[in-house]
Design an enzyme around this catalytic site. Structure first.
Site, PDB file in Angstrom:
ATOM      1  N   GLU A  32       0.830  -1.214   0.000  1.00  0.00           N
ATOM      2  CA  GLU A  32       0.000   0.000   0.000  1.00  0.00           C
ATOM      3  C   GLU A  32       0.860   1.258   0.000  1.00  0.00           C
ATOM      4  OE1 GLU A  32      -3.179   0.306  -1.194  1.00  0.00           O
ATOM      5  OE2 GLU A  32      -3.491  -1.314   0.239  1.00  0.00           O
ATOM      6  N   ASP A  35       2.922   2.105  -4.892  1.00  0.00           N
ATOM      7  CA  ASP A  35       2.825   2.188  -6.364  1.00  0.00           C
ATOM      8  C   ASP A  35       3.453   3.474  -6.897  1.00  0.00           C
ATOM      9  OD1 ASP A  35       0.694   3.642  -5.229  1.00  0.00           O
ATOM     10  OD2 ASP A  35      -0.657   3.244  -6.912  1.00  0.00           O
ATOM     11  N   SER A  66     -26.600   5.307 -16.521  1.00  0.00           N
ATOM     12  CA  SER A  66     -26.110   4.461 -15.436  1.00  0.00           C
ATOM     13  C   SER A  66     -27.255   3.995 -14.554  1.00  0.00           C
ATOM     14  CB  SER A  66     -25.099   5.212 -14.564  1.00  0.00           C
ATOM     15  OG  SER A  66     -24.787   4.437 -13.418  1.00  0.00           O
ATOM     16  N   GLY A 123     -17.530   4.864  -3.436  1.00  0.00           N
ATOM     17  CA  GLY A 123     -16.666   5.460  -2.419  1.00  0.00           C
ATOM     18  C   GLY A 123     -15.961   4.464  -1.524  1.00  0.00           C
ATOM     19  N   GLY A 125     -13.350   2.654  -2.366  1.00  0.00           N
ATOM     20  CA  GLY A 125     -11.928   2.523  -2.675  1.00  0.00           C
ATOM     21  C   GLY A 125     -11.602   1.220  -3.382  1.00  0.00           C
ATOM     22  N   GLU A 161      -7.276   8.941 -16.647  1.00  0.00           N
ATOM     23  CA  GLU A 161      -7.436   9.306 -15.236  1.00  0.00           C
ATOM     24  C   GLU A 161      -6.539  10.500 -14.886  1.00  0.00           C
ATOM     25  OE1 GLU A 161      -9.045   8.538 -11.361  1.00  0.00           O
ATOM     26  OE2 GLU A 161      -9.420   7.258 -13.080  1.00  0.00           O
ATOM     27  N   ASP A 173      -4.374   0.311 -10.393  1.00  0.00           N
ATOM     28  CA  ASP A 173      -5.804   0.013 -10.525  1.00  0.00           C
ATOM     29  C   ASP A 173      -6.134  -0.509 -11.917  1.00  0.00           C
ATOM     30  OD1 ASP A 173      -5.856   1.045  -8.008  1.00  0.00           O
ATOM     31  OD2 ASP A 173      -6.945   2.866  -8.520  1.00  0.00           O
TER      32      ASP A 173
END
Length: 393
Positions: A32, A35, A66, A123, A125, A161, A173
């Site tokens: 964690e 990256d 959506s 939200g 994660g 992104e 990700d």
């Protein structure tokens, strides 16, 4: 694939869906905040994610809808104007891919009607945004028959992104979602993009995602602070060794040079990144040797480091993880993701899962005052096209 969703597509767009795709979410097992420091991560794709249903059009109009944001209705734009628009809300994520693909010389031959629906909690994660991006990238590549490699799609999704959405995320990700493999996590070197798979104990254990249900309000600003502190540590260490990232610093190098970092906060940040990188490599070896005990201890040590050295956990995550550690049949548990809310994970022996959820849920509710959510999510495959069974002509 749900027949109800196919009906929803017809109700929204007045026509049948022609093709369907799925992009998973991802969870990072260990590694964690390494990256963006050029280190190792160990993510896996999970079996929840984003389902996409689409039909090509005869003009250059795109209509996106959506099932997760019903109040937004149909969001319409043309291929001539794919600029970011705040009012386009969630649709900016798939739009970002069209923009980046165009920028790199791949323009869509027509517009599309696309229905997105996901079962990733908002939200949490678990990378719902990257899941949407990869779903869109894969869909367009398949439909337009460009023949782009998965690695190229992953890099375009990261570019979308970074440049379009404006979030300076690392590659993890998108890479995990693109290259996921059922029953496995992947050790990814974030500098070289070399990766290897290692099997997770899915026959005996459940990868249980525990959502604090706390909004991650601090995550953005704290993330930028941590990046800055890691950069400070790197610049100091560079005076003594030839490195490009903290991910290159071994434990032996750190023991010899840690005295050079005088600021106690910067010291702790570097200590986390360098020890976490080592834990990640050891965790992969432990899994390959089916040494579940060592693997679990590494997960627990990762959480302690994120709490004490990187300081990104908080009361909610600590409460969940510490409650998890007390339960029967738990190999290990830690926070995952950016921190300050979001999720933690636990590896729980299958026969103990129901008891675990009840006990940890009760402990969390008593201390925090509201419920946590629990999602058993096995390691799954990466982005793919689904069969359109039961769809006529």
């Amino acid at each position: 694939m749900s027949a109800d969703t196919l009906t929803d597509f017809e109700n929204v767009f007045g026509r049948r869906a022609e093709r369907s795709f799925f992009a998973p979410g991802r969870v990072n097992v260990i590694g964690e905040h390494t990256d963006y420091n050029g280190g190792y991560v160990f993510p896996c794709a999970i079996t929840i994610g984003t389902y996409v249903y689409a039909a090509a059009r005869l003009d250059d109009t795109c209509r996106f809808y959506s099932g997760n944001f019903l109040s937004e209705g149909i969001i319409t734009f043309t291929l001539a104007d794919v600029t970011y628009k705040k009012e386009h809300s969630w649709a900016n994520y798939p739009k970002s891919l069209i923009s980046i693909l165009q920028k790199n010389g791949f323009s869509l031959s027509c517009g599309y009607d696309i229905y997105f629906i996901g079962n990733i909690p908002n939200g949490a994660g678990l990378s719902s945004s990257a899941s949407i991006e990869l779903a869109a990238a894969y869909l367009f590549n398949e439909w337009e028959e460009w023949g782009l490699s998965m690695k190229q799609l992953v890099l375009y999704a990261q570019q979308a992104e970074n440049e379009y959405i404006g979030v300076q995320s690392g590659i993890m990700d998108q890479f995990a979602i693109g290259f996921g493999k059922k029953g496995h996590a992947m050790q990814l070197d974030c500098q070289s993009l070399e990766y290897t798979y290692a099997p997770l104990p899915i026959e005996t254990h459940t990868l249980l995602i525990m959502n604090t249900n706390k909004e991650r309000t601090l995550a953005g600003s704290a993330y930028n602070e941590r990046r800055k502190e890691c950069e400070e540590a790197l610049q100091i260490l560079k005076h003594h060794i030839d490195i490009q990232s903290l991910g290159e610093v071994t434990l032996n190098m750190w023991e010899e040079l840690k005295y050079t970092i005088e600021d106690p906060t910067v010291f702790k940040r570097a200590a986390h990144v360098i020890t976490e990188n080592e834990r990640t490599k050891k965790a992969v070896s432990a899994l390959q040797n089916q040494d579940w005990k060592s693997f679990g201890e590494l997960l627990n040590a990762s959480h302690d480091s994120l709490k004490n050295d990187y300081e990104v956990t908080g009361l909610e995550l600590d409460t969940l993880v510490e409650a998890a550690w007390q339960q029967s049949g738990v190999n290990g548990a830690r926070m995952t993701g950016a921190g300050f809310g979001g999720c933690a994970i636990a590896f729980v022996e299958k026969e103990h899962v129901d008891e675990f959820i009840k006990n940890v849920g009760d402990l969390y509710q008593d201390k925090i005052g509201y419920e946590a959510s629990f999602y058993p999510a096995d390691a799954g495959d990466g982005v793919k096209e689904l069969k359109m069974e039961g769809v006529q002509g």
